[in-house]
Scaffold this motif. Structure first.
Motif, short mmCIF file in Angstrom:
data_model
loop_
_atom_site.label_atom_id
_atom_site.label_comp_id
_atom_site.label_asym_id
_atom_site.label_seq_id
_atom_site.Cartn_x
_atom_site.Cartn_y
_atom_site.Cartn_z
N LEU A 87 -9.84 1.37 -2.99
CA LEU A 87 -10.43 0.23 -2.29
C LEU A 87 -11.88 0.04 -2.70
CD1 LEU A 87 -9.17 0.89 1.36
CD2 LEU A 87 -8.14 -0.63 -0.32
N LEU A 143 0.85 -1.19 0.00
CA LEU A 143 0.00 0.00 0.00
C LEU A 143 0.88 1.24 0.00
CD1 LEU A 143 -2.77 -0.88 2.63
CD2 LEU A 143 -3.03 -0.84 0.15
N ASN A 152 -2.71 -8.87 -1.96
CA ASN A 152 -4.05 -8.53 -1.50
C ASN A 152 -4.01 -7.76 -0.18
OD1 ASN A 152 -5.35 -10.06 -3.63
ND2 ASN A 152 -4.77 -11.90 -2.51
N THR A 208 -11.43 -3.88 0.40
CA THR A 208 -10.44 -4.70 -0.29
C THR A 208 -9.76 -3.86 -1.36
OG1 THR A 208 -12.18 -5.52 -1.78
CG2 THR A 208 -11.59 -6.90 0.10
N LYS A 209 -8.48 -4.13 -1.55
CA LYS A 209 -7.72 -3.40 -2.55
C LYS A 209 -8.19 -3.78 -3.94
CE LYS A 209 -3.36 -4.33 -3.38
NZ LYS A 209 -1.89 -4.43 -3.28
N LYS A 210 -8.48 -2.78 -4.75
CA LYS A 210 -8.95 -3.05 -6.10
C LYS A 210 -7.83 -3.68 -6.92
CE LYS A 210 -12.26 0.79 -6.31
NZ LYS A 210 -12.61 2.06 -6.99
N GLN A 227 -2.48 5.86 0.69
CA GLN A 227 -3.53 4.87 0.90
C GLN A 227 -3.64 4.52 2.39
OE1 GLN A 227 -2.01 1.94 -2.08
NE2 GLN A 227 -4.11 1.89 -2.81
N GLU A 237 -7.07 -6.57 2.88
CA GLU A 237 -8.48 -6.58 3.28
C GLU A 237 -8.59 -6.06 4.72
OE1 GLU A 237 -11.49 -10.08 4.46
OE2 GLU A 237 -10.95 -10.08 2.33
#
Length: 263
Positions: free
Chosen positions: A236, A160, A198, A253-255, A164, A200
């Motif tokens: 997100l 990230l 990922n 969740t990260k796009k 972010q 979350e």
């Protein structure tokens, strides 16, 4: 006769060419219109994104200023009060016992002010990282003794950006304040999952919940709107579930990064 047939064929070909030309012109105009609409939509989205970024920057500047005021001015005033009480008890030892509750409350307030000033400071969040900042904020909220925050994590080093992480932390702060002030929750559960691919974040409370449409129809629904906008700005996806009497849960969740189309 041959001349008449030739003239008819020629006229027919000209009409067909004219029809094809008109159809091509309509198709060209349609494509140009679609392109203009796409450009306008993209411009609007970029403009909205810029506005949100400006709003975020201004908000962060205000919070940094408040953090500085809390730490420097109010912190100094609390320290002066501590010193004043200590001097008073030294001059009048018989009053020391009566100052014990005041000293206790003053110590708690000082600790809360320090933690709050840190949580509002961008540099602190950058130094501690997202998870560290969330854990410290959870400790601060737990010290209020109004509800309990439980943080669990199962993660590696997630990918990230600093902006972010800052945005996600502000989202966590807003949700936790909503749970504390409006949801009348007793517990807040924070679950962080992440790795290099990922990320979350799931936040649940056991509060009173709310009617989504009812909240959105009211002016005080801006809190929910801000959470969704901030999540989008942080890249997100945001899902939330709520129902009156059954609490509220948020899942961020990260796009996924979509591969760029070849031109």
């Amino acid at each position: 006769m041959t001349a008449i047939i030739l003239a008819i064929v020629t006229a027919t070909l000209m009409i067909l060419l004219l029809i094809v030309g008109i159809a091509f012109s309509f198709s060209l105009v349609k494509r140009q219109k679609e392109k203009q609409i796409m450009e306008l939509t993209e411009t609007k989205l970029n403009f909205e994104k810029e506005i949100r970024q400006v709003e975020t920057e201004v908000s962060e500047q205000v919070m940094s200023h408040v953090a500085s005021e809390l730490h420097d001015n109010i912190g100094q005033m609390l320290t002066a009060m501590h010193i004043q009480i200590e001097n008073q008890t030294l001059d009048h030892p018989e009053t020391e016992e009566s100052y014990v509750p005041i000293k206790k409350y003053l110590t708690n307030v000082t600790q809360q002010i320090r933690l709050l000033s840190k949580s509002l400071n961008n540099d602190f969040i950058e130094q501690k990282g997202l998870v560290g900042a969330i854990e410290i904020e959870a400790d601060r909220l737990n010290a209020l003794n109004r509800f309990h925050v439980t943080v669990t994590k199962k993660m590696e080093d997630f990918d990230l950006q600093k902006d972010q992480e800052l945005m996600i932390f502000r989202i966590f702060q807003e949700i936790s304040q909503n749970a504390l002030k409006h949801a009348r929750a007793k517990n807040l559960f924070v679950n962080i999952l992440g790795n290099s691919v990922n990320f979350e974040l799931e936040i649940k409370d056991d509060g009173v919940g709310f009617d989504t449409e009812e909240i959105r129809a009211k002016s005080d629904g801006s809190g929910l709107t801000n959470i969704v906008k901030r999540a989008s700005l942080a890249g997100l996806d945001c899902e939330f579930k709520t129902k009156k009497g059954e609490g509220t849960s948020y899942k961020f969740t990260k796009k996924p990064i979509m591969p760029s189309k070849k031109k």
